[in-house]
Design a protein around this motif. Structure first.
Motif, PDB file in Angstrom:
ATOM      1  N   GLU A  74       0.824  -1.226   0.000  1.00 34.38           N
ATOM      2  CA  GLU A  74       0.000   0.000   0.000  1.00 34.38           C
ATOM      3  C   GLU A  74       0.857   1.274   0.000  1.00 34.38           C
ATOM      4  O   GLU A  74       0.359   2.355  -0.294  1.00 34.38           O
ATOM      5  CB  GLU A  74      -0.946   0.015   1.210  1.00 34.38           C
ATOM      6  CG  GLU A  74      -2.122  -0.953   1.103  1.00 34.38           C
ATOM      7  CD  GLU A  74      -1.721  -2.424   1.243  1.00 34.38           C
ATOM      8  OE1 GLU A  74      -2.375  -3.273   0.607  1.00 34.38           O
ATOM      9  OE2 GLU A  74      -0.740  -2.705   1.981  1.00 34.38           O
ATOM     10  N   LYS A  99       0.219  -3.798 -15.182  1.00 29.40           N
ATOM     11  CA  LYS A  99      -1.112  -3.182 -15.353  1.00 29.40           C
ATOM     12  C   LYS A  99      -2.080  -3.677 -14.278  1.00 29.40           C
ATOM     13  O   LYS A  99      -2.788  -2.885 -13.652  1.00 29.40           O
ATOM     14  CB  LYS A  99      -1.684  -3.530 -16.733  1.00 29.40           C
ATOM     15  CG  LYS A  99      -1.085  -2.769 -17.893  1.00 29.40           C
ATOM     16  CD  LYS A  99      -1.838  -3.196 -19.142  1.00 29.40           C
ATOM     17  CE  LYS A  99      -1.260  -2.583 -20.392  1.00 29.40           C
ATOM     18  NZ  LYS A  99      -1.998  -3.003 -21.585  1.00 29.40           N
ATOM     19  N   ALA A 102      -1.145  -2.293 -10.829  1.00 30.01           N
ATOM     20  CA  ALA A 102      -1.437  -0.850 -10.749  1.00 30.01           C
ATOM     21  C   ALA A 102      -2.938  -0.616 -10.562  1.00 30.01           C
ATOM     22  O   ALA A 102      -3.353   0.246  -9.778  1.00 30.01           O
ATOM     23  CB  ALA A 102      -0.932  -0.140 -12.002  1.00 30.01           C
ATOM     24  N   LEU A 103      -3.741  -1.405 -11.261  1.00 28.82           N
ATOM     25  CA  LEU A 103      -5.206  -1.306 -11.105  1.00 28.82           C
ATOM     26  C   LEU A 103      -5.621  -1.710  -9.695  1.00 28.82           C
ATOM     27  O   LEU A 103      -6.422  -1.033  -9.043  1.00 28.82           O
ATOM     28  CB  LEU A 103      -5.912  -2.217 -12.119  1.00 28.82           C
ATOM     29  CG  LEU A 103      -6.148  -1.660 -13.518  1.00 28.82           C
ATOM     30  CD1 LEU A 103      -6.673  -2.764 -14.446  1.00 28.82           C
ATOM     31  CD2 LEU A 103      -7.160  -0.512 -13.488  1.00 28.82           C
ATOM     32  N   ALA A 104      -5.056  -2.820  -9.218  1.00 31.81           N
ATOM     33  CA  ALA A 104      -5.417  -3.335  -7.890  1.00 31.81           C
ATOM     34  C   ALA A 104      -5.036  -2.353  -6.784  1.00 31.81           C
ATOM     35  O   ALA A 104      -5.777  -2.174  -5.812  1.00 31.81           O
ATOM     36  CB  ALA A 104      -4.733  -4.682  -7.657  1.00 31.81           C
ATOM     37  N   ASP A 106      -4.478   0.876  -7.318  1.00 34.57           N
ATOM     38  CA  ASP A 106      -4.948   2.206  -7.721  1.00 34.57           C
ATOM     39  C   ASP A 106      -3.808   3.232  -7.685  1.00 34.57           C
ATOM     40  O   ASP A 106      -3.903   4.292  -7.078  1.00 34.57           O
ATOM     41  CB  ASP A 106      -6.116   2.673  -6.826  1.00 34.57           C
ATOM     42  CG  ASP A 106      -6.822   3.901  -7.392  1.00 34.57           C
ATOM     43  OD1 ASP A 106      -6.751   4.109  -8.621  1.00 34.57           O
ATOM     44  OD2 ASP A 106      -7.404   4.677  -6.602  1.00 34.57           O
ATOM     45  N   VAL A 107      -2.689   2.865  -8.357  1.00 33.43           N
ATOM     46  CA  VAL A 107      -1.526   3.765  -8.451  1.00 33.43           C
ATOM     47  C   VAL A 107      -1.167   3.958  -9.935  1.00 33.43           C
ATOM     48  O   VAL A 107      -1.545   3.140 -10.774  1.00 33.43           O
ATOM     49  CB  VAL A 107      -0.292   3.216  -7.692  1.00 33.43           C
ATOM     50  CG1 VAL A 107      -0.566   3.146  -6.198  1.00 33.43           C
ATOM     51  CG2 VAL A 107       0.162   1.867  -8.238  1.00 33.43           C
ATOM     52  N   ASP A 329      -1.191   5.200 -19.662  1.00 30.16           N
ATOM     53  CA  ASP A 329      -2.551   4.685 -19.411  1.00 30.16           C
ATOM     54  C   ASP A 329      -2.593   3.176 -19.659  1.00 30.16           C
ATOM     55  O   ASP A 329      -1.626   2.567 -20.120  1.00 30.16           O
ATOM     56  CB  ASP A 329      -3.617   5.436 -20.222  1.00 30.16           C
ATOM     57  CG  ASP A 329      -3.432   5.300 -21.725  1.00 30.16           C
ATOM     58  OD1 ASP A 329      -3.038   4.209 -22.167  1.00 30.16           O
ATOM     59  OD2 ASP A 329      -3.689   6.289 -22.451  1.00 30.16           O
TER      60      ASP A 329
END
Length: 340
Positions: A74, A99, A102-104, A106-107, A329
């Motif tokens: 975290e 990817k 980063a999604l998991a 949220d960074v 992105d």
């Protein structure tokens, strides 16, 4: 944004090493590399086997890097990954995992050019190692690449010379194969060369215009030389191994140093940095150091662990891009071929 408290997770999977590293600002907290031994029996990297091994290694390697860094996931501010160049199957494993993570978490996601990373590895803060001032000339030498790059700033780089055929690392490995040494043979040539006479045998240096390189002709010359000598004496390699290795290494180093001298003279830049796996070679390091006295260079030679493919160099690029808010992105795709 607090510049003093940024944690970057770097992921590298361009070839056959799975690596993850955690940086706190520009300092390394962990740099874990899992090498793949399976390729040794094939005498080179097998792309399909490499991508499968990355799939097995990536979770434990990232988990180990986070644990060694003594942080929890975290705390990670961004994830940097190698987008290219490299083997497509290998790159896809790292890209997809970066990817997803980063999604998991949220960074932000940060894509990194592997070749830029070899150069920017010099900006990892390490005791006893100087950070280059701009502009400087970087020579990136590895199994897949040989380039001379003028570096004007972190992300303003211009390739001013490159190989027109084989990379220098390939020349070392193929020469080793001709001599019957196991893969990867480059480090073994270096090891034997240290005991040999570099002027025992002479090989013609290829003539290439400008700052470009060519190594295919040299490989052929070495092959014909060995074939001719072993025809006359089947034990020729065994009797002369150290001298042969020293002579091959001496020739390759001379080719590299000649081009660096030319690049320094043409640009007027006397700051010279090296990077990439072949920069671990002891002969190249010694020749570069002697250039400080001979040519008035200021040289920058990275720590051994940052020469071969590793995630610390990916993470430092991630940190430098994070400061600029240069994020990627989720549509980013891996690219096997990508220019600096």
């Amino acid at each position: 944004m607090d510049r003093q408290n940024i944690y970057i997770l770097g992921i590298e999977s361009s070839c056959d090493d799975t690596s993850a590293a955690v940086l706190h600002n520009d300092e390394i907290l962990s740099n874990v590399v899992a090498s793949q031994k399976i390729h040794e029996q094939y005498g080179g990297v097998v792309p399909e086997l490499a991508s499968r091994a990355h799939q097995q290694n990536i979770v434990p390697v990232i988990d180990q890097a986070i644990k060694q860094a003594n942080i929890n996931k975290e705390q990670i501010d961004a994830i940097a990954f190698t987008r290219g160049p490299g083997l497509m199957g290998s790159l896809l494993v790292g890209t997809s995992f970066a990817k997803s993570l980063a999604l998991a978490l949220d960074v932000p996601l940060i894509d990194v050019n592997h070749m830029q990373a070899h150069i920017l590895a010099h900006f990892i803060k390490e005791e006893g190692y100087d950070i280059p001032e701009f502009p400087f000339i970087a020579m990136t030498i590895s199994g897949g690449h040989t380039q001379i790059v003028q570096v004007n700033s972190h992300f303003d780089m211009e390739v001013i010379g490159e190989t027109i055929d084989d990379a220098v690392g390939e020349a070392f490995d193929k020469s080793a194969k001709i001599l019957g040494l196991p893969y990867p043979g480059g480090p073994l040539i270096d090891k034997h060369a240290q005991q040999g006479n570099p002027k025992a045998f002479s090989f013609t240096k290829p003539r290439v215009d400008g700052l470009n390189f060519s190594f295919s002709g040299l490989k052929t010359a070495i092959l014909y030389f060995i074939q001719k000598e072993t025809k006359n004496d089947p034990d020729f390699i065994e009797k002369n191994l150290e001298d042969i290795c020293a002579s091959i290494q001496y020739t390759i180093i001379n080719i590299l140093i000649d081009k660096l001298k030319k690049a320094s003279k043409e640009t007027g830049i006397k700051r010279i940095a090296i990077g990439g796996g072949v920069s671990a070679n002891s002969g190249i390091r010694a020749a570069l150091k002697s250039g400080e006295h001979k040519f008035g260079w200021k040289t920058y030679i990275p720590k051994f662990e940052y020469t071969t493919d590793n995630a610390a160099m990916i993470a430092i690029v991630g940190y430098l891009k994070y400061l600029k808010k240069d994020f990627t992105d989720m549509s980013a795709i891996a690219q096997a071929r990508i220019k600096i």
